[in-house]
Design an enzyme around this catalytic site. Structure first.
Site, PDB file in Angstrom:
ATOM      1  N   TYR A  52       0.823  -1.209   0.000  1.00 36.34           N
ATOM      2  CA  TYR A  52       0.000   0.000   0.000  1.00 36.34           C
ATOM      3  C   TYR A  52       0.859   1.262   0.000  1.00 36.34           C
ATOM      4  CZ  TYR A  52      -3.190   3.679   1.399  1.00 36.34           C
ATOM      5  OH  TYR A  52      -3.908   4.849   1.441  1.00 36.34           O
ATOM      6  N   HIS A  82      -5.214  16.013  -3.661  1.00 34.73           N
ATOM      7  CA  HIS A  82      -5.573  16.176  -2.252  1.00 34.73           C
ATOM      8  C   HIS A  82      -5.457  17.616  -1.770  1.00 34.73           C
ATOM      9  CE1 HIS A  82      -5.627  11.890  -2.352  1.00 34.73           C
ATOM     10  NE2 HIS A  82      -5.626  11.718  -1.044  1.00 34.73           N
ATOM     11  N   ASN A 195       0.208  11.906   5.064  1.00 29.56           N
ATOM     12  CA  ASN A 195      -0.569  10.958   5.863  1.00 29.56           C
ATOM     13  C   ASN A 195      -0.102  11.042   7.317  1.00 29.56           C
ATOM     14  OD1 ASN A 195      -2.179   8.852   6.694  1.00 29.56           O
ATOM     15  ND2 ASN A 195      -1.701   7.578   4.924  1.00 29.56           N
ATOM     16  N   TYR A 278     -17.669  33.063  44.910  1.00 29.21           N
ATOM     17  CA  TYR A 278     -16.857  31.992  44.333  1.00 29.21           C
ATOM     18  C   TYR A 278     -15.840  32.490  43.309  1.00 29.21           C
ATOM     19  CZ  TYR A 278     -20.215  28.584  46.285  1.00 29.21           C
ATOM     20  OH  TYR A 278     -20.989  27.836  47.116  1.00 29.21           O
ATOM     21  N   ARG A 281     -13.052  33.622  45.659  1.00 29.48           N
ATOM     22  CA  ARG A 281     -12.592  32.629  46.625  1.00 29.48           C
ATOM     23  C   ARG A 281     -12.086  31.355  45.951  1.00 29.48           C
ATOM     24  NH1 ARG A 281     -16.845  29.664  50.186  1.00 29.48           N
ATOM     25  NH2 ARG A 281     -18.050  31.461  49.494  1.00 29.48           N
ATOM     26  N   PHE A 327      -2.297   7.375  11.814  1.00 25.59           N
ATOM     27  CA  PHE A 327      -2.740   8.681  11.323  1.00 25.59           C
ATOM     28  C   PHE A 327      -4.021   9.146  11.992  1.00 25.59           C
ATOM     29  CE2 PHE A 327      -4.038   5.265   8.393  1.00 25.59           C
ATOM     30  CZ  PHE A 327      -5.388   5.234   8.699  1.00 25.59           C
ATOM     31  N   GLU A 413     -12.741   4.489   4.971  1.00 22.38           N
ATOM     32  CA  GLU A 413     -12.327   5.277   6.135  1.00 22.38           C
ATOM     33  C   GLU A 413     -13.605   5.676   6.873  1.00 22.38           C
ATOM     34  OE1 GLU A 413      -9.965   8.241   4.181  1.00 22.38           O
ATOM     35  OE2 GLU A 413      -8.585   6.736   3.395  1.00 22.38           O
TER      36      GLU A 413
END
Length: 512
Positions: A52, A82, A195, A278, A281, A327, A413
């Site tokens: 791959y 991409h 990646n 608060y 404090r 990834f 994915e």
């Protein structure tokens, strides 16, 4: 120079590169590992076995074998296709951090790139040739594909960069001006560049640096408010905090006592009242809890900064090539969602202190809305509105990005982290929260002037002088927008002149 080994980079070192312009170089043994990993890829590329990312397509196309003569075209097509991010670009500082983190991952020696690739990245970083990377478009798994593709474009002479003056220009001309030749990506190199989790992690590291400084600033700002409201200092005495056991809470209380040492304005129990509200404090408890989150985030970031996060990873000189899922950005997604809550709370409690400063029923005889002429002049009335608006916006942004997932690549994915969205929203919350604390600082400065700056502690007087030099006293109504912006910019400027002694167990954060 800072040496990159792939295993030892710290946030402190990255901060020096990003904000102090320190230069970098690659450790010799890391370059040896890079060479060995590349030799393994070259051997695989010449073989018949499908591996791959080396001689196959990507994502759902992983079952498509690519002919040897098309391997370089495969990598080029990957980067170009991409690089489809959208939106405004990340700040230059974030894009530079992306380059640093991607380089640090590559020199670990599990990614299979050539030495030429890491050397070019090193040159780009040292010469501040920073890619323009759109902020939107990453799912946070399979890594930050779209934004990292925009980074990779620069290496091949495409895409855009920021020049020295901050303008956006074509990358090729800047490379030529600097005598840097674009490279032709070979087997796996395009995939190795994109990646990974370096976009979300880069944004996360910048977020952490800014959030840490904001948390430190929140202490002297709240200290100025505390003096203005004649707070009961007993709440910061160490006994209470030690018996609870959180070191961060104890450390905040200790630092608050340090800020307030010598003050003539703080009070003791039963001197004016038994106890405070608060928002005064519980400063150690609330701010301390935010410090706990910061410590958690820092731990996760320094792991991720030194992680191998691409796919596949090459082990045993190529004998073992594993397609895994490093990834996936889930750890950083969780860390950023957690950071969002922690910083939002610093703003929430700050806004409540602003209300106490301007509300005549709560502000210990200060003028209504800190106005020099209540009624005729509105004073800080609308500043509290702005603070309330910002903390309300934070509550929407604090919704966790990591609980969402949308499948991609034809359901290959099918679970993603949305970590990059979480890191971007964290940046927005930090910006909003800094503005809220800016408003508190302005109001506290004015309130302390009414109470008598000369009665304040020495350290708070010094901070009062710094604020007052940027924002003049409220003598009459004016356009306060610029005052807020000016003080915000002062708080935003990253200071590299503080260090942490002894870690967070005693959390002695010393500011010079």
């Amino acid at each position: 120079m800072i040496e990159l080994t792939g295993d030892t980079l710290t946030i402190g070192e990255l901060k020096e590169v990003l904000y102090g312009d320190r230069k970098i170089h690659i450790a010799k043994n890391s370059l040896t590992r890079v060479e060995a990993s590349r030799a393994a890829v070259d051997k695989i590329a010449l073989g018949d076995e499908s591996v791959y990312g080396i001689n196959t397509g990507f994502g759902k196309f992983s079952n498509v074998k690519i002919a040897e003569e098309n391997v370089e075209t495969l990598q080029l097509n990957l980067i170009r296709s991409h690089a489809c991010g959208v939106g405004d670009p990340f700040p230059r500082i974030v894009a530079k951090a992306m380059m640093m983190l991607r380089l640090n991952a590559l020199v670990k020696g599990y990614s299979g790139v050539r030495v030429k690739v890491v050397e070019m990245l090193t040159k780009l970083i040292n010469r501040n040739i920073i890619p323009v990377v759109p902020q939107q478009g990453s799912l946070g798994a399979s890594g930050d594909l779209a934004p990292l593709a925009h980074l990779a474009l620069v290496l091949i002479g495409e895409g855009r960069v920021f020049n020295e003056s901050g303008d956006i220009v074509p990358a090729l001309g800047v490379l030529e001006k600097n005598g840097i030749k674009p490279i032709t990506l070979q087997a796996k190199e395009g995939l190795a560049l994109i990646n990974g989790t370096q976009t979300m992690t880069a944004m996360a590291v910048v977020n952490y640096i800014e959030a840490e400084q904001l948390a430190l600033d929140s202490e002297w700002i709240s200290g100025m408010t505390f003096e203005s409201l004649e707070g009961v200092i007993d709440a910061f005495l160490p006994e209470t905090h030690e018996v609870r056991g959180y070191p961060q809470q104890t450390a905040v209380a200790k630092r608050m006592l340090d800020w307030l040492q010598g003050s003539e304005l703080t009070t003791r129990q039963n001197e004016k009242r038994v106890q405070d509200a608060y928002s005064l404090r519980c400063i150690p408890q609330v701010h301390g809890a935010s410090w706990q989150v910061l410590d958690y985030v820092k731990e996760k970031l320094e792991i991720e900064m030194n992680a191998a996060t691409d796919n596949p990873l090459i082990f045993d000189n190529g004998k073992t090539v594993i397609s895994g899922g490093n990834f996936h950005g889930q750890p950083i997604a969780f860390a950023m969602d957690f950071l969002k809550i922690a910083v939002a709370e610093l703003a929430n409690i700050s806004e409540r202190r602003v209300e106490r400063l301007v509300n005549t029923q709560l502000n210990e005889d200060l003028p209504a809305f800190l106005s020099p002429e209540p009624g005729l002049q509105s004073g800080a009335m609308i500043m509290q509105y702005v603070a309330a608006s910002l903390v309300s916006e934070n509550k929407t942004l604090a919704h966790p990005a990591s609980v969402d997932s949308i499948p991609s690549s034809a359901n290959q994915e099918d679970h993603v982290s949305m970590g990059t969205i979480g890191s971007r929203h964290a940046a927005d919350i930090i910006q909003n929260s800094r503005r809220v604390l800016t408003i508190e600082a302005i109001c506290a400065m004015q309130a302390l002037e009414y109470k008598g700056v000369e009665k304040a502690s020495k350290k708070i007087r010094q901070k009062w002088n710094a604020v007052n030099s940027i924002v003049p006293s409220l003598k009459e109504d004016r356009i306060f927008h610029q005052d807020i912006d000016n003080l915000h910019d002062y708080l935003k400027e990253i200071k590299i002149d503080f260090h942490i002694q002894g870690g967070n167990e005693d959390a002695e954060r010393i500011i010079y």
